[in-house]
Design a protein around this motif. Structure first.
Motif, PDB file in Angstrom:
ATOM      1  N   ALA A   1       0.831  -1.209   0.000  1.00  0.00           N
ATOM      2  CA  ALA A   1       0.000   0.000   0.000  1.00  0.00           C
ATOM      3  C   ALA A   1       0.862   1.254   0.000  1.00  0.00           C
ATOM      4  N   ALA A   2       2.084   1.148   0.531  1.00  0.00           N
ATOM      5  CA  ALA A   2       3.000   2.291   0.539  1.00  0.00           C
ATOM      6  C   ALA A   2       3.448   2.673  -0.866  1.00  0.00           C
ATOM      7  N   HIS A   3       3.195   1.806  -1.856  1.00  0.00           N
ATOM      8  CA  HIS A   3       3.556   2.091  -3.248  1.00  0.00           C
ATOM      9  C   HIS A   3       2.436   2.816  -3.996  1.00  0.00           C
ATOM     10  N   ARG A   4       1.325   3.075  -3.311  1.00  0.00           N
ATOM     11  CA  ARG A   4       0.294   3.891  -3.949  1.00  0.00           C
ATOM     12  C   ARG A   4       0.817   5.315  -4.098  1.00  0.00           C
ATOM     13  N   LEU A   5       0.562   5.915  -5.234  1.00  0.00           N
ATOM     14  CA  LEU A   5       1.035   7.267  -5.514  1.00  0.00           C
ATOM     15  C   LEU A   5      -0.096   8.259  -5.255  1.00  0.00           C
ATOM     16  N   GLY A   6       0.009   8.993  -4.179  1.00  0.00           N
ATOM     17  CA  GLY A   6      -1.017   9.964  -3.836  1.00  0.00           C
ATOM     18  C   GLY A   6      -2.226   9.319  -3.195  1.00  0.00           C
ATOM     19  N   GLU A   7      -3.297  10.085  -3.127  1.00  0.00           N
ATOM     20  CA  GLU A   7      -4.514   9.598  -2.495  1.00  0.00           C
ATOM     21  C   GLU A   7      -5.228   8.590  -3.376  1.00  0.00           C
ATOM     22  N   GLU A   8      -5.955   7.695  -2.741  1.00  0.00           N
ATOM     23  CA  GLU A   8      -6.757   6.741  -3.503  1.00  0.00           C
ATOM     24  C   GLU A   8      -7.817   7.500  -4.296  1.00  0.00           C
ATOM     25  N   GLY A   9      -7.931   7.155  -5.577  1.00  0.00           N
ATOM     26  CA  GLY A   9      -8.898   7.804  -6.451  1.00  0.00           C
ATOM     27  C   GLY A   9      -8.384   9.046  -7.151  1.00  0.00           C
ATOM     28  N   ALA A  10      -7.123   9.430  -6.902  1.00  0.00           N
ATOM     29  CA  ALA A  10      -6.572  10.651  -7.514  1.00  0.00           C
ATOM     30  C   ALA A  10      -5.656  10.373  -8.689  1.00  0.00           C
ATOM     31  N   GLY A  11      -5.561   9.119  -9.104  1.00  0.00           N
ATOM     32  CA  GLY A  11      -4.589   8.751 -10.127  1.00  0.00           C
ATOM     33  C   GLY A  11      -4.838   9.373 -11.487  1.00  0.00           C
ATOM     34  N   PHE A  12      -6.092   9.503 -11.878  1.00  0.00           N
ATOM     35  CA  PHE A  12      -6.375  10.009 -13.222  1.00  0.00           C
ATOM     36  C   PHE A  12      -5.949  11.465 -13.361  1.00  0.00           C
ATOM     37  N   VAL A  13      -6.163  12.249 -12.330  1.00  0.00           N
ATOM     38  CA  VAL A  13      -5.728  13.651 -12.356  1.00  0.00           C
ATOM     39  C   VAL A  13      -4.212  13.727 -12.483  1.00  0.00           C
ATOM     40  N   GLN A  14      -3.506  12.846 -11.790  1.00  0.00           N
ATOM     41  CA  GLN A  14      -2.047  12.831 -11.845  1.00  0.00           C
ATOM     42  C   GLN A  14      -1.542  12.583 -13.256  1.00  0.00           C
ATOM     43  N   VAL A  15      -2.117  11.602 -13.936  1.00  0.00           N
ATOM     44  CA  VAL A  15      -1.615  11.278 -15.276  1.00  0.00           C
ATOM     45  C   VAL A  15      -1.986  12.355 -16.279  1.00  0.00           C
ATOM     46  N   MET A  16      -3.145  12.968 -16.132  1.00  0.00           N
ATOM     47  CA  MET A  16      -3.516  14.027 -17.061  1.00  0.00           C
ATOM     48  C   MET A  16      -2.582  15.231 -16.920  1.00  0.00           C
ATOM     49  N   GLN A  17      -2.184  15.554 -15.708  1.00  0.00           N
ATOM     50  CA  GLN A  17      -1.215  16.628 -15.505  1.00  0.00           C
ATOM     51  C   GLN A  17       0.134  16.259 -16.103  1.00  0.00           C
TER      52      GLN A  17
END
Length: 385
Positions: A217-233
């Motif tokens: 779980a420590a390998h999750r990048l950022g908050e759960e559910g925020a991944g799509f915003v990260q990749v679009m940026q």
């Protein structure tokens, strides 16, 4: 366009790329690999991760410097330019969203050329609809368990680590249910395949299969559910870099074509004296110079913290399209020699063509520009009527 320090860096990068990378360009199509020793040399010279935070093992330079490195490497081999491009794209996501120790571990390895990264977003049923993900990440205590497939992933079978986007929300959660994970590619349950593609053989493209892969779980990048915003940026950044990657490849074919028409004679005179031969190359020079300026302008906007989504989409739409047209013209300029597999234009043409699809098609890029300029509501209304 470039200041003194940037010009010096560009000249050093080009000297290295011409001496060490360019001679192996055509041979890499047969070996279908990037040489790890060469990647380490690139890392030692600061050609990878120039923009990544110094505190995490990067060089702490503006993103313009990453663009300079990528364009210089792409002049020698567009495929080798994927190495710094993917390091910057993934490295920025890792730097911003990973736990500091994990970020420092992987960014230092990427920057040194000791590791290769890929970004795993696209799925068989997705493509342009990037949020339509099926790969599932189920929380089990201190781990997430990944099941599913990623498809059309550049460097899938060579990467040491992947930034993977998976659905942690329910089936109807859309983009809000997507999370990102940093996944070492040697974990049990991961399998990869390689596609039979028209070009970019040295990088390769394939599927990654996750069969009960357990990720801390420590390998999750950022908050759960925020991944799509990260990749679009992140894509706002990579699209400008891809534009420069394409400019580098096109410039290489232009330089070779100018040299050819100065030396080749027809009807008692060098080909360069005939406007029907020289004018198409002059047009190509102008178009590539304009796109190069747009790409660096976009990166400077990014470095200044200013909006650059529309400009990045323009880079991604115009860069590959124009590079394909310019390289095609260079191939024709070489006449029957250009039609030979012994010259690099046919390979560059095939290598660049894939970027008309990957990381967003021209249609999607134009839609982004329209949304930014007219407003999302106006564009969506126009699509419904």
């Amino acid at each position: 366009m470039l200041d003194e320090a940037e010009r010096e860096f560009a000249e050093a990068a080009r000297r290295f790329a011409r001496a060490r990378i360019a001679p192996g360009y055509m041979a890499r199509e047969s070996t279908a690999r990037v040489e790890r020793e060469l990647v380490r040399e690139m890392g030692a010279l600061g050609l990878i991760g120039a923009d990544l935070p110094e505190a995490l093992g990067g060089h702490g330079q503006p993103s313009v410097m990453a663009g300079i490195a990528i364009e210089a490497v792409a002049e020698a081999d567009i495929n080798m330019a994927y190495v710094p491009l993917l390091a910057s794209l993934n490295g920025q996501i890792i730097a911003r969203h990973a736990e500091p120790g994990l970020a420092r571990e992987w960014i230092s390895r990427l920057v040194a050329g000791e590791a290769l990264a890929c970004i795993a977003l696209t799925e068989p049923r997705g493509g342009s609809d990037a949020a339509n993900l099926a790969l599932a990440a189920r929380r089990e205590g201190a781990e997430y368990v990944l099941h599913g497939e990623k498809s059309s992933i550049s460097m899938a079978d060579q990467a040491d680590v992947a930034v993977v986007f998976a659905r942690t929300g329910g089936a109807g959660s859309g983009a809000r249910g997507v999370s990102a994970f940093l996944v070492p590619m040697d974990l049990p349950g991961i399998a990869v395949t390689r596609f039979r593609d028209l070009g970019s053989h040295a990088i390769g493209r394939g599927s990654i299969f996750f069969d009960g892969v357990r990720v801390p779980a420590a390998h999750r990048l950022g908050e759960e559910g925020a991944g799509f915003v990260q990749v679009m940026q992140g894509f706002d950044y990579s699209r400008a870099l891809i534009g420069l990657q394409c400019c580098g490849a096109a410039q290489a074919s232009l330089d070779e074509s100018w040299a050819y028409i100065r030396e080749r004679e027809a009807f008692g005179a060098p080909l360069a004296q005939y406007q029907g031969v020289s004018f198409p190359l002059a047009e190509g020079e102008g178009m590539i110079a304009a796109i190069r300026q747009l790409c660096y302008h976009t990166l400077r906007l990014r470095d200044a913290g200013l909006p650059h989504t529309a400009e990045a989409a323009m880079c991604k739409w115009l860069g590959p399209k124009t590079a394909v047209e310019v390289i095609h013209q260079c191939l024709l300029t070489h006449g029957h020699y250009g039609w030979s597999l012994d010259l690099p234009h046919q390979q560059r043409l095939r290598d660049v063509m894939g970027l008309e699809i990957g990381d967003g098609t021209a249609q999607i890029m134009k839609l982004i520009v329209a949304r930014e300029r007219a407003g999302r509501d106006a564009v969506q209304h126009a699509r419904k009527t």
